[in-house]
Design a protein around this motif. Structure first.
Motif, mmCIF file in Angstrom:
data_model
loop_
_atom_site.group_PDB
_atom_site.id
_atom_site.type_symbol
_atom_site.label_atom_id
_atom_site.label_comp_id
_atom_site.label_asym_id
_atom_site.label_seq_id
_atom_site.Cartn_x
_atom_site.Cartn_y
_atom_site.Cartn_z
ATOM 1 N N LYS A 132 -6.458 -4.065 13.181
ATOM 2 C CA LYS A 132 -6.475 -2.615 12.942
ATOM 3 C C LYS A 132 -5.847 -2.281 11.598
ATOM 4 C CE LYS A 132 -6.558 -1.306 17.778
ATOM 5 N NZ LYS A 132 -5.799 -0.777 18.914
ATOM 6 N N LYS A 133 -4.750 -2.954 11.267
ATOM 7 C CA LYS A 133 -4.106 -2.718 9.968
ATOM 8 C C LYS A 133 -5.033 -3.115 8.822
ATOM 9 C CE LYS A 133 0.660 -3.235 11.562
ATOM 10 N NZ LYS A 133 1.870 -4.064 11.507
ATOM 11 N N VAL A 134 -5.708 -4.228 8.961
ATOM 12 C CA VAL A 134 -6.633 -4.688 7.917
ATOM 13 C C VAL A 134 -7.817 -3.728 7.799
ATOM 14 C CG1 VAL A 134 -8.284 -6.522 7.324
ATOM 15 C CG2 VAL A 134 -5.966 -7.110 7.987
ATOM 16 N N ASP A 135 -8.301 -3.234 8.935
ATOM 17 C CA ASP A 135 -9.413 -2.275 8.921
ATOM 18 C C ASP A 135 -9.055 -0.993 8.174
ATOM 19 O OD1 ASP A 135 -11.175 -3.896 10.288
ATOM 20 O OD2 ASP A 135 -10.753 -3.001 12.257
ATOM 21 N N ASN A 136 -7.779 -0.653 8.141
ATOM 22 C CA ASN A 136 -7.333 0.572 7.464
ATOM 23 C C ASN A 136 -7.016 0.366 5.981
ATOM 24 O OD1 ASN A 136 -7.541 2.333 9.688
ATOM 25 N ND2 ASN A 136 -5.618 1.569 10.513
ATOM 26 N N LEU A 137 -7.103 -0.871 5.501
ATOM 27 C CA LEU A 137 -6.835 -1.127 4.085
ATOM 28 C C LEU A 137 -7.979 -0.609 3.218
ATOM 29 C CD1 LEU A 137 -5.526 -4.819 4.223
ATOM 30 C CD2 LEU A 137 -4.173 -2.764 3.764
ATOM 31 N N PRO A 138 -7.650 -0.209 1.987
ATOM 32 C CA PRO A 138 -8.730 0.159 1.056
ATOM 33 C C PRO A 138 -9.577 -1.072 0.722
ATOM 34 C CG PRO A 138 -6.541 0.720 0.152
ATOM 35 C CD PRO A 138 -6.327 -0.042 1.417
ATOM 36 N N HIS A 188 -4.956 -4.345 -0.085
ATOM 37 C CA HIS A 188 -6.391 -4.052 -0.072
ATOM 38 C C HIS A 188 -7.149 -5.291 0.375
ATOM 39 C CE1 HIS A 188 -7.191 -6.289 -3.831
ATOM 40 N NE2 HIS A 188 -6.017 -5.810 -4.230
ATOM 41 N N ILE A 189 -8.447 -5.114 0.586
ATOM 42 C CA ILE A 189 -9.288 -6.231 1.029
ATOM 43 C C ILE A 189 -10.689 -6.053 0.466
ATOM 44 C CG2 ILE A 189 -9.958 -5.086 3.190
ATOM 45 C CD1 ILE A 189 -9.766 -7.923 4.518
ATOM 46 N N GLY A 190 -11.359 -7.159 0.203
ATOM 47 C CA GLY A 190 -12.756 -7.120 -0.210
ATOM 48 C C GLY A 190 -13.656 -7.036 1.016
ATOM 49 N N SER A 191 -14.849 -6.488 0.833
ATOM 50 C CA SER A 191 -15.749 -6.314 1.979
ATOM 51 C C SER A 191 -16.170 -7.656 2.582
ATOM 52 C CB SER A 191 -16.971 -5.499 1.578
ATOM 53 O OG SER A 191 -17.671 -6.116 0.521
ATOM 54 N N GLU A 192 -16.354 -8.674 1.757
ATOM 55 C CA GLU A 192 -16.722 -10.001 2.285
ATOM 56 C C GLU A 192 -15.574 -10.618 3.089
ATOM 57 O OE1 GLU A 192 -19.675 -11.742 2.334
ATOM 58 O OE2 GLU A 192 -20.451 -9.809 1.656
ATOM 59 N N ASP A 193 -14.343 -10.435 2.612
ATOM 60 C CA ASP A 193 -13.188 -10.940 3.362
ATOM 61 C C ASP A 193 -13.047 -10.211 4.693
ATOM 62 O OD1 ASP A 193 -12.567 -12.758 1.401
ATOM 63 O OD2 ASP A 193 -11.000 -11.525 0.487
ATOM 64 N N LEU A 194 -13.280 -8.904 4.673
ATOM 65 C CA LEU A 194 -13.204 -8.132 5.911
ATOM 66 C C LEU A 194 -14.265 -8.601 6.907
ATOM 67 C CD1 LEU A 194 -11.828 -5.816 7.424
ATOM 68 C CD2 LEU A 194 -13.497 -4.261 6.363
ATOM 69 N N LYS A 195 -15.462 -8.839 6.391
ATOM 70 C CA LYS A 195 -16.544 -9.335 7.250
ATOM 71 C C LYS A 195 -16.177 -10.695 7.845
ATOM 72 C CE LYS A 195 -21.378 -10.715 7.153
ATOM 73 N NZ LYS A 195 -22.534 -11.009 6.313
ATOM 74 N N LYS A 227 -11.665 -3.073 -1.876
ATOM 75 C CA LYS A 227 -11.808 -3.234 -3.312
ATOM 76 C C LYS A 227 -12.631 -4.480 -3.565
ATOM 77 C CE LYS A 227 -7.561 -0.917 -4.712
ATOM 78 N NZ LYS A 227 -6.340 -1.034 -5.524
ATOM 79 N N ASP A 228 -13.861 -4.282 -3.974
ATOM 80 C CA ASP A 228 -14.735 -5.417 -4.302
ATOM 81 C C ASP A 228 -14.730 -5.674 -5.797
ATOM 82 O OD1 ASP A 228 -15.663 -6.098 -1.729
ATOM 83 O OD2 ASP A 228 -17.024 -4.381 -1.752
ATOM 84 N N GLY A 229 -15.016 -6.913 -6.147
ATOM 85 C CA GLY A 229 -15.116 -7.299 -7.558
ATOM 86 C C GLY A 229 -13.789 -7.522 -8.231
ATOM 87 N N GLU A 230 -12.713 -7.613 -7.481
ATOM 88 C CA GLU A 230 -11.391 -7.877 -8.044
ATOM 89 C C GLU A 230 -10.840 -9.144 -7.448
ATOM 90 O OE1 GLU A 230 -8.698 -4.638 -7.609
ATOM 91 O OE2 GLU A 230 -10.199 -3.136 -8.088
ATOM 92 N N GLU A 231 -10.056 -9.839 -8.226
ATOM 93 C CA GLU A 231 -9.378 -11.027 -7.710
ATOM 94 C C GLU A 231 -8.239 -10.552 -6.825
ATOM 95 O OE1 GLU A 231 -9.812 -14.408 -8.034
ATOM 96 O OE2 GLU A 231 -11.746 -13.829 -8.857
ATOM 97 N N ASN A 232 -8.130 -11.155 -5.646
ATOM 98 C CA ASN A 232 -7.040 -10.812 -4.727
ATOM 99 C C ASN A 232 -5.832 -11.648 -5.016
ATOM 100 O OD1 ASN A 232 -8.588 -8.922 -3.438
ATOM 101 N ND2 ASN A 232 -9.308 -10.329 -1.869
#
Length: 105
Positions: free
Chosen positions: A92-98, A61-68, A100-105
Motif C-alpha cells: 500500500k505504501k509503494v502504491d502511494n508513491l509518485p 518514488h517508483i518507476g511503473s515497471e518496478d511497480l508492475k 517517476k519513469d525514465g530516471e535512475e533510482n
C-alpha cells in the motif's frame, strides 16, 4: 508354483502390500520435499518484495515497471504460494508513491 496355494497367495499379497507401502513412502517424501521447497521459495520471494518496497519507500518514488514487477511478485507470493498478508502494508505504501519513469533510482 500353484497359484491356488494359500502360502503362495499370502506371499504375493504381502509382496503387493510391501510394494504399495514403498511407493507410498517415496511419494510422501517427494511431497514433503516439495512443501519445503515451496516454503523456501515463499520466504525468498517475501524477502525480495520487502527489500524492493523498502528501497522505493526510502527513495520516495517508483518507476511503473518496478511497480508492475512488485505486484507480479506479490501475486505469486500471495496467490500461488499461499503467502499471508504480511506485506500488504508495504504494498500500500509503494502504491502511494509518485511514479517517476525514465530516471535512475
Amino acid at each position: 508354483m500353484d497359484i491356488t496355494n494359500p502360502w503362495y497367495l499370502l506371499f504375493m499379497s504381502g509382496s503387493v502390500v510391501a510394494i504399495v507401502n514403498g511407493v507410498f513412502t517415496i511419494l510422501q517424501k517427494v511431497l514433503e520435499k516439495r512443501g519445503t521447497t515451496r516454503k523456501a521459495l515463499r520466504y525468498l520471494l517475501l524477502s525480495s518484495i520487502q527489500q524492493e518496497c523498502r528501497e522505493h519507500i526510502r527513495i520516495g518514488h517508483i518507476g511503473s515497471e518496478d511497480l508492475k514487477s512488485i505486484h507480479e511478485w506479490y501475486d505469486l507470493y500471495h496467490n500461488d504460494l499461499g503467502g499471508n498478508g504480511y506485506i500488504d502494508s508495504l504494498i500500500k505504501k509503494v502504491d502511494n508513491l509518485p511514479i517517476k519513469d525514465g530516471e535512475e533510482n
